[in-house]
Design an enzyme around this catalytic site. Sequence first.
Site, mmCIF file in Angstrom:
data_model
loop_
_atom_site.group_PDB
_atom_site.id
_atom_site.type_symbol
_atom_site.label_atom_id
_atom_site.label_comp_id
_atom_site.label_asym_id
_atom_site.label_seq_id
_atom_site.Cartn_x
_atom_site.Cartn_y
_atom_site.Cartn_z
ATOM 1 N N GLY A 16 -71.070 -72.710 58.598
ATOM 2 C CA GLY A 16 -70.016 -71.723 58.840
ATOM 3 C C GLY A 16 -70.507 -70.703 59.851
ATOM 4 C CG PHE A 17 -68.069 -67.364 60.954
ATOM 5 C CD1 PHE A 17 -67.692 -67.200 62.268
ATOM 6 C CD2 PHE A 17 -67.087 -67.698 60.024
ATOM 7 C CE1 PHE A 17 -66.384 -67.360 62.672
ATOM 8 C CE2 PHE A 17 -65.773 -67.849 60.407
ATOM 9 C CZ PHE A 17 -65.414 -67.679 61.731
ATOM 10 C CD GLU A 174 -53.998 -62.209 58.633
ATOM 11 O OE1 GLU A 174 -54.514 -61.377 59.382
ATOM 12 O OE2 GLU A 174 -54.624 -63.180 58.172
ATOM 13 C CG ASP A 303 -68.111 -64.946 52.827
ATOM 14 O OD1 ASP A 303 -68.338 -63.997 53.599
ATOM 15 O OD2 ASP A 303 -67.011 -65.531 52.760
HETATM 16 C C1 LIG Z 1 -58.010 -67.561 54.770
HETATM 17 C C2 LIG Z 1 -59.151 -66.696 55.237
HETATM 18 C C3 LIG Z 1 -58.941 -65.732 56.200
HETATM 19 C C4 LIG Z 1 -59.989 -64.930 56.639
HETATM 20 N N1 LIG Z 1 -59.738 -64.000 57.607
HETATM 21 C C5 LIG Z 1 -60.773 -63.272 58.093
HETATM 22 C C6 LIG Z 1 -60.561 -62.359 59.171
HETATM 23 O O1 LIG Z 1 -59.436 -62.192 59.660
HETATM 24 N N2 LIG Z 1 -61.639 -61.674 59.645
HETATM 25 C C7 LIG Z 1 -62.898 -61.848 59.120
HETATM 26 O O2 LIG Z 1 -63.845 -61.235 59.598
HETATM 27 N N3 LIG Z 1 -63.115 -62.679 58.088
HETATM 28 C C8 LIG Z 1 -62.089 -63.406 57.572
HETATM 29 N N4 LIG Z 1 -62.317 -64.278 56.535
HETATM 30 C C9 LIG Z 1 -63.651 -64.335 55.915
HETATM 31 C C10 LIG Z 1 -64.613 -65.163 56.760
HETATM 32 O O3 LIG Z 1 -64.034 -66.387 57.096
HETATM 33 C C11 LIG Z 1 -65.889 -65.345 55.954
HETATM 34 O O4 LIG Z 1 -66.431 -64.083 55.681
HETATM 35 C C12 LIG Z 1 -66.893 -66.176 56.755
HETATM 36 O O5 LIG Z 1 -66.402 -67.460 56.964
HETATM 37 C C13 LIG Z 1 -68.222 -66.239 55.995
HETATM 38 O O6 LIG Z 1 -69.117 -67.013 56.736
HETATM 39 P P1 LIG Z 1 -70.241 -67.849 55.973
HETATM 40 O O7 LIG Z 1 -71.060 -68.501 57.020
HETATM 41 O O8 LIG Z 1 -70.895 -67.019 54.963
HETATM 42 O O9 LIG Z 1 -69.416 -68.946 55.153
HETATM 43 P P2 LIG Z 1 -68.376 -70.013 55.671
HETATM 44 O O10 LIG Z 1 -67.888 -69.712 57.025
HETATM 45 O O11 LIG Z 1 -67.382 -70.149 54.569
HETATM 46 O O12 LIG Z 1 -69.235 -71.342 55.760
HETATM 47 C C14 LIG Z 1 -69.800 -71.942 54.627
HETATM 48 C C15 LIG Z 1 -70.086 -73.379 54.979
HETATM 49 O O13 LIG Z 1 -70.868 -73.927 53.934
HETATM 50 C C16 LIG Z 1 -70.392 -75.203 53.605
HETATM 51 N N5 LIG Z 1 -70.759 -75.435 52.197
HETATM 52 C C17 LIG Z 1 -70.326 -74.760 51.107
HETATM 53 N N6 LIG Z 1 -70.930 -75.225 50.000
HETATM 54 C C18 LIG Z 1 -71.777 -76.202 50.427
HETATM 55 C C19 LIG Z 1 -72.672 -77.063 49.753
HETATM 56 N N7 LIG Z 1 -72.849 -77.003 48.415
HETATM 57 N N8 LIG Z 1 -73.379 -77.956 50.477
HETATM 58 C C20 LIG Z 1 -73.195 -78.045 51.837
HETATM 59 N N9 LIG Z 1 -72.368 -77.250 52.512
HETATM 60 C C21 LIG Z 1 -71.662 -76.346 51.825
HETATM 61 C C22 LIG Z 1 -68.909 -75.123 53.846
HETATM 62 O O14 LIG Z 1 -68.361 -76.406 54.085
HETATM 63 C C23 LIG Z 1 -68.842 -74.226 55.067
HETATM 64 O O15 LIG Z 1 -68.865 -74.964 56.271
HETATM 65 C C24 LIG Z 1 -61.281 -65.088 56.079
HETATM 66 C C25 LIG Z 1 -61.492 -66.058 55.100
HETATM 67 C C26 LIG Z 1 -60.442 -66.858 54.679
HETATM 68 C C27 LIG Z 1 -60.683 -67.907 53.627
#
Ligand SMILES: Cc1cc2nc3c(=O)[nH]c(=O)nc-3n(C[C@H](O)[C@H](O)[C@H](O)COP(=O)(O)OP(=O)(O)OC[C@H]3O[C@@H](n4cnc5c(N)ncnc54)[C@H](O)[C@@H]3O)c2cc1C
Length: 445
Positions: A16-17, A174, A303
Amino acid sequence: MPASRFRPRVVILGAGFGGVNAAKVLGGAPVDVVVVDRTNHHLFQPLLYQVATAALAPSDIAAATRALLRGYKNIKVIMGEAVGVDADARQVCLRDGARLDYDFLVVATGSSYSFFGHDEWARHAHVLKTLDDALEIRSALLSAFELAERCTDVAEIRRLMTFVVIGGGPTGVELAGTIAELSRTTLARDFRTIAPDSAHIVLCEAGERILSAFTPEQSRYGAAMLRRLGVHVRTGAMVRAVDARGVDVGGERIEAALVLWCAGTAANPAAQWLRAVSAKNGGVRVKPDCSLPGRPEIFVIGDVASLDGADGNPLPALAPVAKQQGCYVGKLLRTKIEGGAEPGPFRYRDYGMMAIIGRSRAVAMLFGLRMRGFAAWLAWSLIHLMLLVDFRSRLTVYVNWSWAWFTYGRGARLLTRAPRWIEQRRVQPEDRASTRELTQGDMTK
Ligand SMILES: Cc1cc2nc3c(=O)[nH]c(=O)nc-3n(C[C@H](O)[C@H](O)[C@H](O)COP(=O)(O)OP(=O)(O)OC[C@H]3O[C@@H](n4cnc5c(N)ncnc54)[C@H](O)[C@@H]3O)c2cc1C
């Protein structure tokens, strides 16, 4: 056993991000990087609601992780689901039984929705987290109108055209605004028996106001704009039950075709894997450099982590936090491996936040400026275009948005299979009549 004594191995869980940005910073460093994700794509979640409401196609907001990281010879991408971490053996356990050795581990597995202890509601409420979720919502939403068009029972038509969104944060706002617009503009022209513009869209928020992270004035503006779009905004409305035919909320029963759950998130279960201390939302409590207390080789970001910001409150679950933490941990690991001065503790640069309300309105707090209305919407559109992961996505999203803005058209409205209700239902007398009319009409042409 450490993976290698010569070239350290960094395993990154989640593309993810957080995960992708950590990997990119490590690209070209003297280290082997393995990125593990249970899907094969990186997803731009902030625009998921547009896939759910037929404005964009899945490929507009997602890109293959392999393609994104193709340019870095030291990065390998693996599709697999992590189910545990053996921190003593320095191994990640995958669902298929495989184990991956690491010297350094970056956990960036994100979050899921929380039903506040009512997991049974998950069977009936739709959530919006993955592309599959968005496609399911799109299918259920469009099918509801198709079913209503053929239905003769007035109460059932009303239920089929009622959509309840739970949670008045940016995602709920939204979704509610966009569903209202979809039914009142695009769909309103396409049906002959029902009037899609009479769809009943209810946004329920348990707190005193929607968009509570924004100023009270922006919240009032958001609620007023939603009402103008025809959304029934209900604040102080606590959900008591969710079932297959609707919700009990704020002391009222609402029969609905679709219940969309946008309230509360919980970190994915890394805290259990790591036997770590977790915050209220399940996020792993980390040190100021994003490492796990007592395990300097493990980092938790985005997250799934819980770290207090400069104001003493936990950093929000937002994309920029995950992105900045990914870059920070990538740099930290580079200096650990290549040598040099390690960066100080992680500091979040908060540029602000935004929420869009329908076609051309938004609220935003950017660089300390409070904005609302068209200017905020324009800022929202430009920033989201820039944040999309590649040029192709930016171009297709720009074209789709421009088309939709001028024509109210939505290109991604295809249902690829008949709704189950139509498939299973025996032909009713009224269907025979209309089939006969159609046949006769066709024959007279
Ligand atoms: C509908 C929606 C709208 C949003 N709108 C906004 C916005 O407008 N502005 C903003 O700043 N934020 C927004 N967010 C929040 C933002 O998307 C998250 O804060 C961000 O994606 C977090 O990044 P991350 O890398 O922690 O997790 P994520 O981007 O969620 O990436 C996690 C990754 O881990 C993978 N994963 C999970 N569990 C496992 C596992 N057990 N094994 C292998 N892979 C796994 C998933 O497939 C995913 O690719 C929104 C979220 C959602 C759901």
